[in-house]
Enzyme design. Structure first.
Site, PDB file in Angstrom:
ATOM      1  N   CYS A 189       6.415 -29.642  81.845  1.00 16.80           N
ATOM      2  CA  CYS A 189       7.391 -30.583  81.297  1.00 16.80           C
ATOM      3  C   CYS A 189       8.762 -29.960  81.048  1.00 16.80           C
ATOM      4  CB  CYS A 189       6.868 -31.165  79.986  1.00 16.80           C
ATOM      5  SG  CYS A 189       5.280 -32.010  80.154  1.00 16.80           S
ATOM      6  N   CYS A 241       9.652 -34.734  71.491  1.00 14.84           N
ATOM      7  CA  CYS A 241       8.212 -34.886  71.698  1.00 14.84           C
ATOM      8  C   CYS A 241       7.536 -35.611  70.549  1.00 14.84           C
ATOM      9  CB  CYS A 241       7.566 -33.519  71.882  1.00 14.84           C
ATOM     10  SG  CYS A 241       7.761 -32.440  70.450  1.00 14.84           S
TER      11      CYS A 241
END
Length: 252
Positions: free
Chosen positions: A207, A232
């Site tokens: 990611c 996140c």
């Protein structure tokens, strides 16, 4: 927010710019004994804070969230940090049952398929473990800096995190990348080698990518998503609400 709690947050906001990072950390450890935690992901900023805690032998718990998808360079930096300071770093991992269920249903790369899937993965690997790690704590120390993103520029050095019900403190909030890098080099602090490859914000390997000159600090995170604020869930929302006072007013 409760008036006494607001006063404590205001005190911290005044105190941090006037004192060194070690002095600030020492104050927190003194006023909240056994209830101060620092979460590290072994990026540049976190390495500096770990250095201050370990070098000054401050009674502050240091922990990391092992998502199981970190870069090998991050694991290498973790090992070098243990060797450099000889101090333990507590590990908090995902709940096996939740992780196994997600992988069984969606496979290992479901986060590429939708924002909802990515948020589910972040929740299982990071958000839920963090909630467990911070349970019962009164202060959460982070390596957040204002220049990391436009979203973070609206934050403050000290805040009340309503989600985790604790004070959240960013000792390096006003530091620049150049200041942090120079300090690390001058003091021989282990630095993640990915930083020299264009990675400024380092998360899970699938990611995170390097950024180009001029790109936002967070541009390398979840780059396939079209979103302005890329978080996140660990630092995404902050709210204010009351808390019974636990210590006296901090010095102004």
């Amino acid at each position: 927010m409760d008036a006494i709690l607001q006063a404590r947050v205001d005190d911290l906001r005044r105190y941090l710019p006037e004192h060194s990072v070690p002095e600030t950390l020492a104050l927190l450890a003194d006023h909240f004994p056994g209830r101060v935690s620092f979460s590290t992901s072994f990026g540049l900023e976190d390495q500096l804070i770990s250095h201050f805690i370990f070098e000054h032998e401050l009674p502050i718990r240091v922990f990391t969230l092992d998502t199981g998808r970190n870069f090998q360079e991050t694991y290498s930096t973790w090992n070098k940090t243990l060797q450099r300071y000889g101090q333990p770093i507590e590990v908090v991992a995902s709940q096996a049952a939740s992780l196994e269920k997600m992988l069984t249903r969606k496979g290992p790369n479901s986060f590429y398929e939708s924002i909802a899937n990515r948020q589910e993965c972040c929740h299982i690997r990071k958000v839920e473990p963090l909630a467990r790690a911070l349970a019962g704590q009164q202060v959460w120390i982070t390596g957040i800096r204002a220049e990391q993103s436009a979203n973070r520029q609206h934050m403050h050095r000290a805040e009340w995190d309503a989600g985790h019900q604790l004070l959240k403190v960013h000792p390096l909030f006003d530091w620049t990348w150049e200041q942090a890098w120079s300090f690390a080099q001058a003091h021989g602090i282990p630095v993640n080698p990915l930083h020299q490859q264009g990675f400024v914000s380092i998360g899970c390997a699938p990611c995170t990518r390097a950024i180009a000159p001029g790109e936002d600090f967070r541009a390398g995170r979840w780059w396939w998503e079209n979103a302005d604020a890329k978080e996140c869930g660990l630092h995404h929302t902050l709210g204010h609400q009351g808390l019974d006072p636990v210590v006296e007013r901090l010095p102004g």
